[in-house]
Design a protein around this motif. Sequence first.
Motif, PDB file in Angstrom:
ATOM      1  N   SER B  18      12.607 -41.566  -7.927  1.00  0.00           N
ATOM      2  CA  SER B  18      12.784 -40.854  -9.170  1.00  0.00           C
ATOM      3  C   SER B  18      11.566 -41.085 -10.147  1.00  0.00           C
ATOM      4  CB  SER B  18      14.113 -40.645  -9.898  1.00  0.00           C
ATOM      5  OG  SER B  18      14.496 -41.879 -10.287  1.00  0.00           O
ATOM      6  N   THR B  20       9.510 -40.310 -14.380  1.00  0.00           N
ATOM      7  CA  THR B  20       9.576 -39.273 -15.662  1.00  0.00           C
ATOM      8  C   THR B  20       8.392 -39.392 -16.042  1.00  0.00           C
ATOM      9  OG1 THR B  20      12.073 -39.586 -16.166  1.00  0.00           O
ATOM     10  CG2 THR B  20      10.293 -38.633 -17.875  1.00  0.00           C
ATOM     11  N   TYR B  64      12.083 -29.993 -10.284  1.00  0.00           N
ATOM     12  CA  TYR B  64      11.888 -30.698 -11.380  1.00  0.00           C
ATOM     13  C   TYR B  64      12.688 -30.456 -12.608  1.00  0.00           C
ATOM     14  CZ  TYR B  64       7.147 -30.562  -9.376  1.00  0.00           C
ATOM     15  OH  TYR B  64       5.999 -30.556  -8.481  1.00  0.00           O
ATOM     16  N   LEU B  75       9.382 -34.079 -21.681  1.00  0.00           N
ATOM     17  CA  LEU B  75       9.396 -35.072 -20.518  1.00  0.00           C
ATOM     18  C   LEU B  75       9.482 -34.312 -19.177  1.00  0.00           C
ATOM     19  CD1 LEU B  75      11.912 -37.695 -22.024  1.00  0.00           C
ATOM     20  CD2 LEU B  75       9.539 -37.646 -21.882  1.00  0.00           C
ATOM     21  N   GLY B  77      10.719 -34.647 -15.255  1.00  0.00           N
ATOM     22  CA  GLY B  77      11.327 -35.553 -14.386  1.00  0.00           C
ATOM     23  C   GLY B  77      11.474 -35.076 -12.942  1.00  0.00           C
ATOM     24  N   GLU B  79      13.641 -36.042  -9.910  1.00  0.00           N
ATOM     25  CA  GLU B  79      14.806 -36.695  -9.243  1.00  0.00           C
ATOM     26  C   GLU B  79      14.749 -37.456  -8.123  1.00  0.00           C
ATOM     27  OE1 GLU B  79      18.346 -34.488 -12.110  1.00  0.00           O
ATOM     28  OE2 GLU B  79      17.983 -34.108  -9.901  1.00  0.00           O
TER      29      GLU B  79
END
Lengths: 118, 114
Positions: B18, B20, B64, B75, B77, B79
């Motif tokens: 993961s 960010t 996402y 942000l 991300g 996962e």
Amino acid sequence: AQTVTQSQPEMSVQEAETVTLSCTYDTSESDYYLFWYKQPPSRQMILVIRQEAYKQQNATENRFSVNFQKAAKSFSLKISDSQLGDAAMYFCAYRSAYYGGSQGNLIFGKGTKLSVKP
Amino acid sequence: NAGVTQTPKFRVLKTGQSMTLLCAQDMNHEYMYWYRQDPGMGLRLIHYSVGEGTTAKGEVPDGYNVSRLKKQNFLLGLESAAPSQTSVYFCASSKSGQDYDEQFFGPGTRLTVL
């Protein structure tokens, strides 16, 4: 849904000459905005020129101008007196003028890679 | 003004990891966007935000997540990264989503998922 088509994956022009990049789009809306973005090898996206659909007059920014044909849904970019620094990917983009729909989102074509020969 | 900045500029992940991506803008813009750019494709919208605390899905949101806890930051991300998420990611911001407003883009993040 709106779509943007750039039919020329690559174009080439001699320095100081003029080149035209094509863009067509499909939409059922009557009010919208059209943009040309330049992406040089640095990857930075740079706005080149923009056009409002309800304006008849074609936009011009120095050596860059557009030929906007609303009925034909065509939005081509003309670069005059081409310079080596014009070499880049050029993207045509569409944005709806109707707030609450696409929220100002840009819909991009796949791009045209322009090479400038010295 | 720095405009729109993105962190990091490059990243290599293994499948399943993961991460960010951070986007920051100092223009007090309300709207922020995340796009991905793949070879032979234009930019495609992943998620966007019309203001602090709000997010919405774009054209390609699967895999996402996003957050906009502060107005200046957006942000993105991942996962559980997949090879299909190998791409160049661009963040953009605009004053509003209306009219003539120009979207200002960050320099991009090149992400490779092995």
